[in-house]
Design a protein around this motif. Structure first.
Motif, mmCIF file in Angstrom:
data_model
loop_
_atom_site.group_PDB
_atom_site.id
_atom_site.type_symbol
_atom_site.label_atom_id
_atom_site.label_comp_id
_atom_site.label_asym_id
_atom_site.label_seq_id
_atom_site.Cartn_x
_atom_site.Cartn_y
_atom_site.Cartn_z
ATOM 1 N N UNK A 154 0.842 -1.179 0.000
ATOM 2 C CA UNK A 154 0.000 0.000 0.000
ATOM 3 C C UNK A 154 0.882 1.234 0.000
ATOM 4 N N UNK A 155 0.691 2.107 0.979
ATOM 5 C CA UNK A 155 1.526 3.305 1.113
ATOM 6 C C UNK A 155 2.767 3.051 1.960
ATOM 7 N N UNK A 206 6.329 3.875 7.150
ATOM 8 C CA UNK A 206 4.884 3.713 7.275
ATOM 9 C C UNK A 206 4.244 5.089 7.359
ATOM 10 N N UNK A 207 3.246 5.402 6.537
ATOM 11 C CA UNK A 207 2.540 6.688 6.665
ATOM 12 C C UNK A 207 1.663 6.690 7.903
ATOM 13 N N UNK A 208 1.687 7.789 8.635
ATOM 14 C CA UNK A 208 0.867 7.928 9.830
ATOM 15 C C UNK A 208 -0.384 8.746 9.550
ATOM 16 N N UNK A 232 2.299 12.893 7.373
ATOM 17 C CA UNK A 232 3.228 12.421 8.397
ATOM 18 C C UNK A 232 3.615 10.980 8.104
ATOM 19 N N UNK A 233 4.829 10.616 8.473
ATOM 20 C CA UNK A 233 5.284 9.250 8.286
ATOM 21 C C UNK A 233 6.306 8.898 9.355
ATOM 22 N N UNK A 234 6.448 7.598 9.595
ATOM 23 C CA UNK A 234 7.435 7.088 10.538
ATOM 24 C C UNK A 234 8.295 6.058 9.823
ATOM 25 N N UNK A 235 9.557 5.999 10.173
ATOM 26 C CA UNK A 235 10.467 5.032 9.569
ATOM 27 C C UNK A 235 11.382 4.447 10.624
ATOM 28 N N UNK A 275 12.572 7.551 13.042
ATOM 29 C CA UNK A 275 12.257 8.924 12.686
ATOM 30 C C UNK A 275 10.757 9.074 12.517
ATOM 31 N N UNK A 276 10.236 10.182 13.020
ATOM 32 C CA UNK A 276 8.847 10.572 12.811
ATOM 33 C C UNK A 276 8.870 11.987 12.260
ATOM 34 N N UNK A 277 8.264 12.175 11.100
ATOM 35 C CA UNK A 277 8.284 13.483 10.441
ATOM 36 C C UNK A 277 6.869 13.853 10.022
ATOM 37 N N UNK A 278 6.578 15.142 10.101
ATOM 38 C CA UNK A 278 5.270 15.637 9.692
ATOM 39 C C UNK A 278 5.422 16.999 9.040
#
Length: 518
Positions: free
Chosen positions: A453-454, A484-486, A490-493, A513-516
């Protein structure tokens, strides 16, 4: 007698689906400094500061990795790695997947525009709408990283390091007076299990720039900490810059100081001034760009003065790219040294078949002073072929480098990518063999990737070998990355790494990492 080098070749691949409105734009690499990649592509092409940009093999090829636009000027940008690094050298051509269309009027584009700022959200411009001041807007990216490393490289047991880092990239536009503010800040705290060590906190400001573009006169001003937009060398300045002219031709000057390279703090020990001119012509399949700059550094202690002239040119004609970079330094005896000459070419030979060639000389200027810098030179040439067809990617390169001591190094590189060959899983890899009079070295890597998916997952393995006259080393490594998209923005890796071998001991690393965007 050199021992034979035994290695195992594992092949894997790496790609990702392009975004719906994505455009792939080819741009050569002008300069590399650490993890930063300097390219002659900016806001006029639709590049936006803070964007996460996929890099592809070519206009239809598979994805090689991901970069982030750390600094974006009108026609230049500084990109940096976000995912594991992929091989890039000066003169390479990067195919960037750009989401934003080029602005019609050539002005800078804001990153992560809010829905209210998208096309069609505002009423059509008219006399009344033009007279109203637009409200201030803020956009950017906020990320929290945690880097944890355990290594056995030290005697007396393993050591552990943890580094939480907060990263902020933001653009505030339509401030009072039409001013625009761009900032890039990073705060981190390094903790270590090393006996007697204390945590170290650092805050580094990589950019803090006020920008103002005047409409009555063709004038653009910058003040604060910035990277000169028309020069691919020199890094950041603390100072002011002014450019007069339109999109076709302009002249300008900059003055300021180089920051302290140890901690990016302000320093007045290395004043620097610059004068430059830029020229741009053509649109569509034919495009020519040129920049000429004069630079003077006058350190107040330790190092000698430096004066140099830089000239860069780029020509695009259909699918062909030609570029040239030149730098001449003034020596202590008032003579001049050609310190940098780089020529690059990308020529399409047939459908999907590209020829790459590069050559140049890099030589340190003969600078005098209290601490004179050593002089050296290196001549390097390379030629390569790439083939892309329906997702299949094949490439091979041969390069030769010769240094001042007479030593010659030959390098042979090959890569293969076969996306979605195993139930939707990509497969491929790369290999490099280096041969010198005193050593031989090999690097081989393989990758597997897949989209869920995403979400996105990538696994790779690598092995290295080195045989020299005095020593021989072997090393291995593996890593796994999951993104993984949050939410919509936003996404986390998570990235897991491990390496082992007879040089440097074992090493494990976890990077989260968490980025938004906002």
């Amino acid at each position: 007698m050199r021992r034979p080098l035994l290695v195992l070749v594992l092949l894997a691949g790496h790609a990702a689906a392009a975004r719906a409105q994505e455009r792939r734009v080819a741009v050569p690499v002008d300069y590399i400094a650490g993890a930063d990649i300097y390219v002659a592509l900016g806001a006029r092409a639709g590049l936006v500061q803070g964007d996460t940009i996929p890099v592809f093999a070519d206009s239809l090829g598979t994805r090689r990795g991901t970069l982030v636009a750390r600094v974006v000027a009108l026609r230049r940008a500084v990109l940096t790695y976000t995912e594991p690094r992929f091989p890039v050298t000066v003169g390479d051509t990067l195919w960037l997947g750009l989401l934003h269309p080029p602005p019609v009027d050539g002005t800078l584009v804001l990153p992560a525009a809010r829905p209210a700022d998208s096309a069609g959200a505002r009423p059509a411009a008219g006399p009344r709408a033009a007279s109203r001041a637009r409200p201030a807007r803020l956009a950017g990216q906020l990320a929290l990283d945690l880097d944890a490393v355990r290594t056995d490289a030290f005697e007396g047991g393993s050591r552990r390091y943890t580094t939480p880092t907060l990263r902020l990239q933001a653009v505030a536009a339509d401030l009072p007076g039409g001013v625009r503010f761009v900032t890039n800040v990073r705060a981190s705290r390094l903790g270590s299990s090393f006996p007697g060590s204390e945590p170290v906190t650092s805050v580094r400001v990589y950019q803090a720039t006020l920008e103002k573009t005047f409409t009555a006169v063709p004038l653009r001003l910058q003040a604060g900490r910035f990277a000169p937009p028309l020069q691919p060398y020199g890094g950041y300045w603390d100072g002011v810059l002014a450019r007069v002219g339109g999109p076709g031709f302009g002249i300008g000057a900059a003055a300021g100081f180089l920051p302290n390279r140890a901690d990016e703090s302000f320093s007045a020990t290395v004043p620097r001034v610059s004068a430059f001119a830029d020229y741009h012509a053509g649109r569509g399949p034919l495009r020519y760009d040129a920049e000429l700059g004069f630079n003077a550094l006058r350190p107040r202690a330790r190092y000698s003065d430096q004066t140099f002239i830089g000239l860069s040119q780029r020509l695009r004609w259909g699918g062909m790219w030609l570029s040239q970079a030149l730098q001449a330094d003034r020596n202590a005896d008032a003579s001049w040294t050609l310190s940098v000459l780089q020529l690059n070419a990308l020529v399409p030979l047939a459908s999907g078949l590209l020829l790459r060639a590069a050559g140049g000389r890099h030589r340190a200027a003969e600078l005098d002073g209290i601490v004179p810098l050593p002089t050296y030179y290196r001549d390097r040439g390379s030629v390569g072929l790439s083939y892309y067809d329906a997702g299949l990617s094949l490439s091979g390169d041969v390069s030769v480098a010769r240094r001042a001591d007479g030593s010659t190094t030959r390098a042979y590189t090959a890569s293969l990518q076969l996306p979605r060959v195993l139930a939707g899983t990509g497969l491929g890899g790369s290999a490099t063999f280096t041969d010198n009079e005193t050593y031989r070295a090999a690097y081989l890597a393989g990758e597997l990737w897949r989209n869920f998916g995403r979400a996105y997952a990538r696994a790779s393995v690598r092995t290295t070998g080195y045989d020299g006259l005095l020593a021989a080393h072997r090393g291995n490594g593996a890593d796994l990355t999951v993104t993984v998209p949050l939410a919509a923005r936003a996404q986390a890796s998570v990235r897991l790494e491990t390496s082992w071998g007879d040089a440097g001991g074992a090493r494990q690393r976890i990077l989260t990492s968490i980025a938004t965007g906002f």
